[in-house]
Motif scaffolding. Structure first.
Motif, mmCIF file in Angstrom:
data_model
loop_
_atom_site.group_PDB
_atom_site.id
_atom_site.type_symbol
_atom_site.label_atom_id
_atom_site.label_comp_id
_atom_site.label_asym_id
_atom_site.label_seq_id
_atom_site.Cartn_x
_atom_site.Cartn_y
_atom_site.Cartn_z
ATOM 1 N N ALA A 93 -3.767 -4.779 -3.971
ATOM 2 C CA ALA A 93 -2.581 -5.001 -3.139
ATOM 3 C C ALA A 93 -2.932 -5.886 -1.948
ATOM 4 O O ALA A 93 -2.173 -6.779 -1.566
ATOM 5 C CB ALA A 93 -2.017 -3.660 -2.654
ATOM 6 N N PHE A 94 -4.110 -5.652 -1.362
ATOM 7 C CA PHE A 94 -4.557 -6.463 -0.235
ATOM 8 C C PHE A 94 -4.826 -7.902 -0.663
ATOM 9 O O PHE A 94 -4.404 -8.857 -0.001
ATOM 10 C CB PHE A 94 -5.827 -5.851 0.373
ATOM 11 C CG PHE A 94 -6.502 -6.733 1.385
ATOM 12 C CD1 PHE A 94 -5.959 -6.895 2.657
ATOM 13 C CD2 PHE A 94 -7.674 -7.408 1.069
ATOM 14 C CE1 PHE A 94 -6.581 -7.724 3.590
ATOM 15 C CE2 PHE A 94 -8.290 -8.232 1.992
ATOM 16 C CZ PHE A 94 -7.744 -8.387 3.260
ATOM 17 N N LEU A 95 -5.514 -8.068 -1.788
ATOM 18 C CA LEU A 95 -5.857 -9.416 -2.256
ATOM 19 C C LEU A 95 -4.609 -10.234 -2.566
ATOM 20 O O LEU A 95 -4.599 -11.457 -2.371
ATOM 21 C CB LEU A 95 -6.747 -9.335 -3.496
ATOM 22 C CG LEU A 95 -8.161 -8.790 -3.274
ATOM 23 C CD1 LEU A 95 -8.900 -8.684 -4.598
ATOM 24 C CD2 LEU A 95 -8.941 -9.656 -2.289
ATOM 25 N N LYS A 96 -3.562 -9.590 -3.031
ATOM 26 C CA LYS A 96 -2.324 -10.314 -3.333
ATOM 27 C C LYS A 96 -1.743 -10.925 -2.062
ATOM 28 O O LYS A 96 -1.132 -11.992 -2.106
ATOM 29 C CB LYS A 96 -1.303 -9.386 -4.000
ATOM 30 C CG LYS A 96 -1.635 -9.066 -5.450
ATOM 31 C CD LYS A 96 -0.586 -8.185 -6.084
ATOM 32 C CE LYS A 96 0.698 -8.961 -6.378
ATOM 33 N NZ LYS A 96 0.508 -9.946 -7.459
ATOM 34 N N THR A 97 -1.926 -10.260 -0.923
ATOM 35 C CA THR A 97 -1.415 -10.822 0.331
ATOM 36 C C THR A 97 -2.254 -12.018 0.777
ATOM 37 O O THR A 97 -1.818 -12.802 1.619
ATOM 38 C CB THR A 97 -1.400 -9.771 1.459
ATOM 39 O OG1 THR A 97 -2.738 -9.431 1.839
ATOM 40 C CG2 THR A 97 -0.669 -8.511 1.019
ATOM 41 N N GLU A 98 -3.464 -12.146 0.240
ATOM 42 C CA GLU A 98 -4.333 -13.276 0.567
ATOM 43 C C GLU A 98 -4.334 -14.316 -0.552
ATOM 44 O O GLU A 98 -5.072 -15.301 -0.490
ATOM 45 C CB GLU A 98 -5.758 -12.791 0.811
ATOM 46 C CG GLU A 98 -5.914 -11.899 2.029
ATOM 47 C CD GLU A 98 -7.325 -11.899 2.565
ATOM 48 O OE1 GLU A 98 -8.270 -12.069 1.768
ATOM 49 O OE2 GLU A 98 -7.496 -11.764 3.785
ATOM 50 N N PHE A 99 -3.538 -14.067 -1.575
ATOM 51 C CA PHE A 99 -3.435 -14.984 -2.706
ATOM 52 C C PHE A 99 -4.790 -15.210 -3.378
ATOM 53 O O PHE A 99 -5.122 -16.315 -3.791
ATOM 54 C CB PHE A 99 -2.824 -16.328 -2.273
ATOM 55 C CG PHE A 99 -1.646 -16.165 -1.358
ATOM 56 C CD1 PHE A 99 -0.440 -15.691 -1.844
ATOM 57 C CD2 PHE A 99 -1.752 -16.448 -0.007
ATOM 58 C CE1 PHE A 99 0.639 -15.511 -0.995
ATOM 59 C CE2 PHE A 99 -0.682 -16.265 0.845
ATOM 60 C CZ PHE A 99 0.526 -15.798 0.344
ATOM 61 N N SER A 100 -5.598 -14.149 -3.470
ATOM 62 C CA SER A 100 -6.918 -14.254 -4.099
ATOM 63 C C SER A 100 -7.156 -13.118 -5.081
ATOM 64 O O SER A 100 -8.298 -12.729 -5.318
ATOM 65 C CB SER A 100 -8.017 -14.265 -3.023
ATOM 66 O OG SER A 100 -7.985 -13.073 -2.262
ATOM 67 N N LEU A 142 0.834 -1.191 0.000
ATOM 68 C CA LEU A 142 0.000 0.000 0.000
ATOM 69 C C LEU A 142 0.875 1.250 0.000
ATOM 70 O O LEU A 142 0.573 2.240 -0.667
ATOM 71 C CB LEU A 142 -0.925 -0.003 1.220
ATOM 72 C CG LEU A 142 -2.064 1.012 1.238
ATOM 73 C CD1 LEU A 142 -2.903 0.903 -0.030
ATOM 74 C CD2 LEU A 142 -2.926 0.818 2.460
ATOM 75 N N GLY A 143 1.973 1.194 0.742
ATOM 76 C CA GLY A 143 2.893 2.325 0.761
ATOM 77 C C GLY A 143 3.510 2.569 -0.605
ATOM 78 O O GLY A 143 3.621 3.710 -1.074
ATOM 79 N N ILE A 144 3.911 1.497 -1.276
ATOM 80 C CA ILE A 144 4.484 1.611 -2.617
ATOM 81 C C ILE A 144 3.444 2.156 -3.587
ATOM 82 O O ILE A 144 3.732 3.010 -4.421
ATOM 83 C CB ILE A 144 4.994 0.242 -3.102
ATOM 84 C CG1 ILE A 144 6.196 -0.196 -2.243
ATOM 85 C CG2 ILE A 144 5.390 0.289 -4.576
ATOM 86 C CD1 ILE A 144 6.656 -1.615 -2.519
ATOM 87 N N PHE A 145 2.216 1.687 -3.450
ATOM 88 C CA PHE A 145 1.128 2.157 -4.311
ATOM 89 C C PHE A 145 0.930 3.658 -4.156
ATOM 90 O O PHE A 145 0.804 4.400 -5.127
ATOM 91 C CB PHE A 145 -0.150 1.397 -3.971
ATOM 92 C CG PHE A 145 -1.412 2.191 -4.134
ATOM 93 C CD1 PHE A 145 -1.839 2.601 -5.390
ATOM 94 C CD2 PHE A 145 -2.170 2.525 -3.029
ATOM 95 C CE1 PHE A 145 -2.999 3.337 -5.521
ATOM 96 C CE2 PHE A 145 -3.326 3.258 -3.167
ATOM 97 C CZ PHE A 145 -3.743 3.664 -4.409
ATOM 98 N N LEU A 146 0.921 4.141 -2.913
ATOM 99 C CA LEU A 146 0.738 5.567 -2.675
ATOM 100 C C LEU A 146 1.910 6.373 -3.225
ATOM 101 O O LEU A 146 1.729 7.446 -3.787
ATOM 102 C CB LEU A 146 0.580 5.835 -1.169
ATOM 103 C CG LEU A 146 -0.739 5.353 -0.559
ATOM 104 C CD1 LEU A 146 -0.705 5.509 0.947
ATOM 105 C CD2 LEU A 146 -1.904 6.133 -1.142
#
Length: 202
Positions: A81-88, A23-27
């Protein structure tokens, strides 16, 4: 549920940390004043107060409804970005692919793209197979025989519902989003403030 494979983050704490980093990289890439040296720290400077206020309102809108999240370019990027951490992330990527698919006007291109989407997301053992029931999968397969802009509507609706009921609430409850929303609230109330605090790690 956390994965246990060695190649993946093995704890929920690591997963949350990865989301904060993403999320930091995205911002930072969005040129919204993120300190490049501290991906977990976001700054809203008075120099860009109008843009920062708009971004703050955008961030706060994500929790109002799933529709608002999906209608926001920044919201989609953060959710991805969040979904990637959940592999979904395949569910969102499929939904986005369907949205782009509907914009195609050429019948030839429509048919070609439809088959590519089906092979990537729908067919059994697809590299990014989405979680849909057998009936929907077969209906989509039949729709490909005469591909139209609506041939993925049933499958897209299923994945959207799944994200809204499952992934979206977890995104809103994630420490990274809650910290970001808190900072956005502060920035929206005092747009001339120079910086905001580090996200908490509680």
């Amino acid at each position: 549920m956390c994965r246990t494979l060695a190649a993946f983050p093995t704890t929920c704490l690591e997963r949350a940390k990865e989301f904060k980093t993403r999320l930091g990289i995205f911002l930072h890439k969005s040129e919204l004043g993120c300190d490049a040296g501290s991906p977990g720290k976001f700054e809203w400077g008075s120099k860009h107060s109008k843009e920062n206020r708009n971004f703050s309102e955008d961030v706060l809108g994500w929790r109002e409804s799933f529709d608002l999240l999906l209608s926001s370019k920044n919201g989609v990027a953060a959710f991805h970005a969040f979904l990637k951490t959940e592999f979904s992330e395949e569910n969102l990527e499929f939904w986005l692919a369907c949205e782009e698919f509907k914009k195609i006007r050429s019948a030839t291109k429509l048919a070609s793209r439809a088959h590519r989407i089906f092979e990537e997301f729908i067919c059994s053992e697809a590299p990014k197979e989405v979680n849909i029931d057998h009936e929907t999968r077969e209906l989509t397969r039949m729709n490909l025989q005469t591909a139209t802009a609506t041939c993925f509507d049933a499958a897209q609706g299923k994945t959207r519902t799944l994200m809204e009921k499952d992934s979206y609430p977890r995104f809103l409850k994630s420490p990274a989003y809650r910290d970001l929303a808190a900072q956005a609230s502060s920035a929206s109330a005092t747009p001339s403030s120079c910086s905001l605090a580090e996200p908490s790690h509680t």
